[in-house]
Design an enzyme around this catalytic site. Structure first.
Site, PDB file in Angstrom:
ATOM      1  N   ASP A 158       0.848  -1.183   0.000  1.00  0.00           N
ATOM      2  CA  ASP A 158       0.000   0.000   0.000  1.00  0.00           C
ATOM      3  C   ASP A 158       0.895   1.249   0.000  1.00  0.00           C
ATOM      4  OD1 ASP A 158      -1.738   2.116   0.570  1.00  0.00           O
ATOM      5  OD2 ASP A 158      -2.920   0.942   2.003  1.00  0.00           O
ATOM      6  N   HIS A 159       0.860   2.006  -1.103  1.00  0.00           N
ATOM      7  CA  HIS A 159       1.690   3.206  -1.229  1.00  0.00           C
ATOM      8  C   HIS A 159       1.337   4.287  -0.216  1.00  0.00           C
ATOM      9  CE1 HIS A 159       4.674   3.317  -4.393  1.00  0.00           C
ATOM     10  NE2 HIS A 159       3.914   2.517  -5.125  1.00  0.00           N
ATOM     11  N   ARG A 160       0.191   4.185   0.427  1.00  0.00           N
ATOM     12  CA  ARG A 160      -0.165   5.181   1.432  1.00  0.00           C
ATOM     13  C   ARG A 160       0.661   4.996   2.703  1.00  0.00           C
ATOM     14  NH1 ARG A 160      -6.384   4.001   1.827  1.00  0.00           N
ATOM     15  NH2 ARG A 160      -5.429   1.948   1.889  1.00  0.00           N
ATOM     16  N   VAL A 161       1.271   3.810   2.856  1.00  0.00           N
ATOM     17  CA  VAL A 161       2.047   3.511   4.058  1.00  0.00           C
ATOM     18  C   VAL A 161       3.549   3.499   3.771  1.00  0.00           C
ATOM     19  CG1 VAL A 161       2.445   1.814   5.894  1.00  0.00           C
ATOM     20  CG2 VAL A 161       0.130   2.204   5.024  1.00  0.00           C
ATOM     21  N   LEU A 162       3.940   2.952   2.642  1.00  0.00           N
ATOM     22  CA  LEU A 162       5.365   2.948   2.309  1.00  0.00           C
ATOM     23  C   LEU A 162       5.552   3.178   0.823  1.00  0.00           C
ATOM     24  CD1 LEU A 162       6.944  -0.549   2.173  1.00  0.00           C
ATOM     25  CD2 LEU A 162       4.569  -0.347   2.752  1.00  0.00           C
TER      26      LEU A 162
END
Length: 184
Positions: A158-162
């Site tokens: 998930d790009h929202r986290v890493l």
């Protein structure tokens, strides 16, 4: 290295368990990538609990090995095997599901070498393991190509986290750990 280690091991860990243990160690070393998005905040786990996909008769279940970073591979085999059997019977206890930081899936059991698994809604990461196959690698000493067994690892996140850099470093560390299975 994993296949040679597995052959010499008793009890014998499955290939996905090697990947799970390597993922757990890598996440414990850098817990920043182990976070998950809850609302608009990134929450970091107090325990590295990792799920693994098990195909049951009418779908896939994801049992969880709790504290997978704290126990050596040999100690995880019995519980892993037990959870696989319980999942196939659809009799997983409540404490063996949910709450994991990531999942490992072994699509290699279908002969696939590569796939793009999608993380579960409550997770940030899913590590995929492809089928092993012989590939030519150049041997400097022999001056020729030699066959080496290898398998692709894929990491969906998930790009929202890493970001991609953090995910790439995590995947690199997992691969590094799997090259030395005796350390797992």
């Amino acid at each position: 290295a994993v296949l040679a280690h597995r052959k010499a091991s008793n009890p014998k860990p499955g290939p996905a368990l090697y990947a799970l243990r390597a993922l757990a160690i890598a996440l414990a070393e850098n817990s920043a990538v182990a976070g998950r998005l809850v609302g608009n905040k990134i929450i970091h786990p107090s325990s590295i609990d990792v799920g693994f996909a098990v195909e049951a008769e009418d779908g896939v279940l994801v049992p969880v090995l709790r504290g997978a970073d704290k126990k050596p591979l040999k100690e995880l085999v019995g519980r892993y095997d037990e959870l696989v059997e319980l999942a196939r019977q659809r009799k997983l206890p409540a404490d063996a599901t949910g709450g994991s930081v990531a999942t490992v899936t072994n699509f290699g059991t279908f002969g696939l070498i590569w796939a793009t698994p999608i993380p579960l809604p409550e997770q940030t990461l899913v590590l995929g393991l492809g089928a092993g196959r012989r590939m030519p690698h150049w041997d400097e000493v022999k001056g020729q190509f030699v066959p080496v067994m290898e398998a692709y690892l894929t990491l969906s996140f998930d790009h929202r986290v890493l970001d991609g850099g953090a995910a790439g470093r995590l995947l690199q560390r997992i691969a590094e750990l799997m090259k030395k299975p005796e350390s797992l």
